[in-house]
Design an enzyme around this catalytic site. Structure first.
Site, mmCIF file in Angstrom:
data_model
loop_
_atom_site.group_PDB
_atom_site.id
_atom_site.type_symbol
_atom_site.label_atom_id
_atom_site.label_comp_id
_atom_site.label_asym_id
_atom_site.label_seq_id
_atom_site.Cartn_x
_atom_site.Cartn_y
_atom_site.Cartn_z
ATOM 1 N N GLU A 21 73.293 10.042 -23.850
ATOM 2 C CA GLU A 21 71.890 9.640 -23.987
ATOM 3 C C GLU A 21 71.358 9.910 -25.393
ATOM 4 O O GLU A 21 70.350 9.342 -25.793
ATOM 5 C CB GLU A 21 71.019 10.416 -22.993
ATOM 6 C CG GLU A 21 71.266 10.087 -21.552
ATOM 7 C CD GLU A 21 70.408 10.916 -20.626
ATOM 8 O OE1 GLU A 21 69.596 10.312 -19.905
ATOM 9 O OE2 GLU A 21 70.542 12.159 -20.625
ATOM 10 N N TYR A 53 42.283 -0.212 -27.531
ATOM 11 C CA TYR A 53 43.577 -0.093 -26.844
ATOM 12 C C TYR A 53 44.736 -0.529 -27.706
ATOM 13 O O TYR A 53 45.860 -0.059 -27.520
ATOM 14 C CB TYR A 53 43.573 -0.816 -25.490
ATOM 15 C CG TYR A 53 43.024 -2.209 -25.488
ATOM 16 C CD1 TYR A 53 43.800 -3.285 -25.865
ATOM 17 C CD2 TYR A 53 41.717 -2.449 -25.062
ATOM 18 C CE1 TYR A 53 43.288 -4.574 -25.841
ATOM 19 C CE2 TYR A 53 41.206 -3.729 -25.030
ATOM 20 C CZ TYR A 53 41.994 -4.797 -25.419
ATOM 21 O OH TYR A 53 41.490 -6.064 -25.394
ATOM 22 N N GLU A 73 59.578 14.769 -19.166
ATOM 23 C CA GLU A 73 58.432 15.622 -18.883
ATOM 24 C C GLU A 73 57.803 16.125 -20.182
ATOM 25 O O GLU A 73 56.573 16.141 -20.324
ATOM 26 C CB GLU A 73 58.850 16.825 -18.016
ATOM 27 C CG GLU A 73 59.271 16.471 -16.605
ATOM 28 C CD GLU A 73 60.739 16.072 -16.454
ATOM 29 O OE1 GLU A 73 61.214 16.025 -15.313
ATOM 30 O OE2 GLU A 73 61.422 15.797 -17.476
ATOM 31 N N LYS A 98 61.874 5.831 -17.200
ATOM 32 C CA LYS A 98 63.160 5.829 -17.887
ATOM 33 C C LYS A 98 64.137 4.991 -17.062
ATOM 34 O O LYS A 98 64.880 5.509 -16.225
ATOM 35 C CB LYS A 98 63.661 7.260 -18.071
ATOM 36 C CG LYS A 98 64.887 7.373 -18.951
ATOM 37 C CD LYS A 98 65.264 8.839 -19.135
ATOM 38 C CE LYS A 98 66.562 8.969 -19.897
ATOM 39 N NZ LYS A 98 67.021 10.365 -19.930
#
Length: 118
Positions: A21, A53, A73, A98
């Site tokens: 990863e 935005y 997290e 993810k």
């Protein structure tokens, strides 16, 4: 309180605990809900009175692209802090997806809320 939503913001980044990863950036998808009072912007029809935005999306993209966390997290927490500080948002809900993180699973995500919704 009103809500501004940004959904499906796809950004490439390095995030993960496994060696495979960490080799190449992979996509994460960000969903945001931000507390905003849109009445003034609606009354005056001026961007300066609104939560921009496009600017939020740009900050999120730049932060996530340059981040290098092991956990989504941690990415979610740091991103929430950055958005709240930069835009003065009292409350937000943020979800980091993810895709492909676990074999046989379409998506894994972490959703957090920070601040107080008034």
């Amino acid at each position: 309180m009103d809500t501004v939503r940004i959904r499906g913001l796809k950004v490439e980044t390095v995030v993960g605990v496994h060696a495979w990863e960490r080799k190449l950036p992979r996509p994460v998808v960000i969903d945001l809900e931000l507390a905003a009072d849109v009445a003034r912007a609606a009354k005056h029809d001026e961007l300066k009175d609104a939560l921009d935005y496009a600017a939020v999306a740009q900050l999120v993209s730049e932060f996530v692209t340059t981040s290098d966390f092991q956990l989504i997290e941690t990415l979610a927490e740091r991103l929430a802090e950055r958005v709240q500080k930069h835009f003065g948002v009292a409350w937000l809900k943020l979800e980091v997806h993810k895709p492909g993180a676990v074999a046989g699973v379409a998506d894994v995500s972490v959703s957090i809320e920070r601040g107080k919704r008034t």
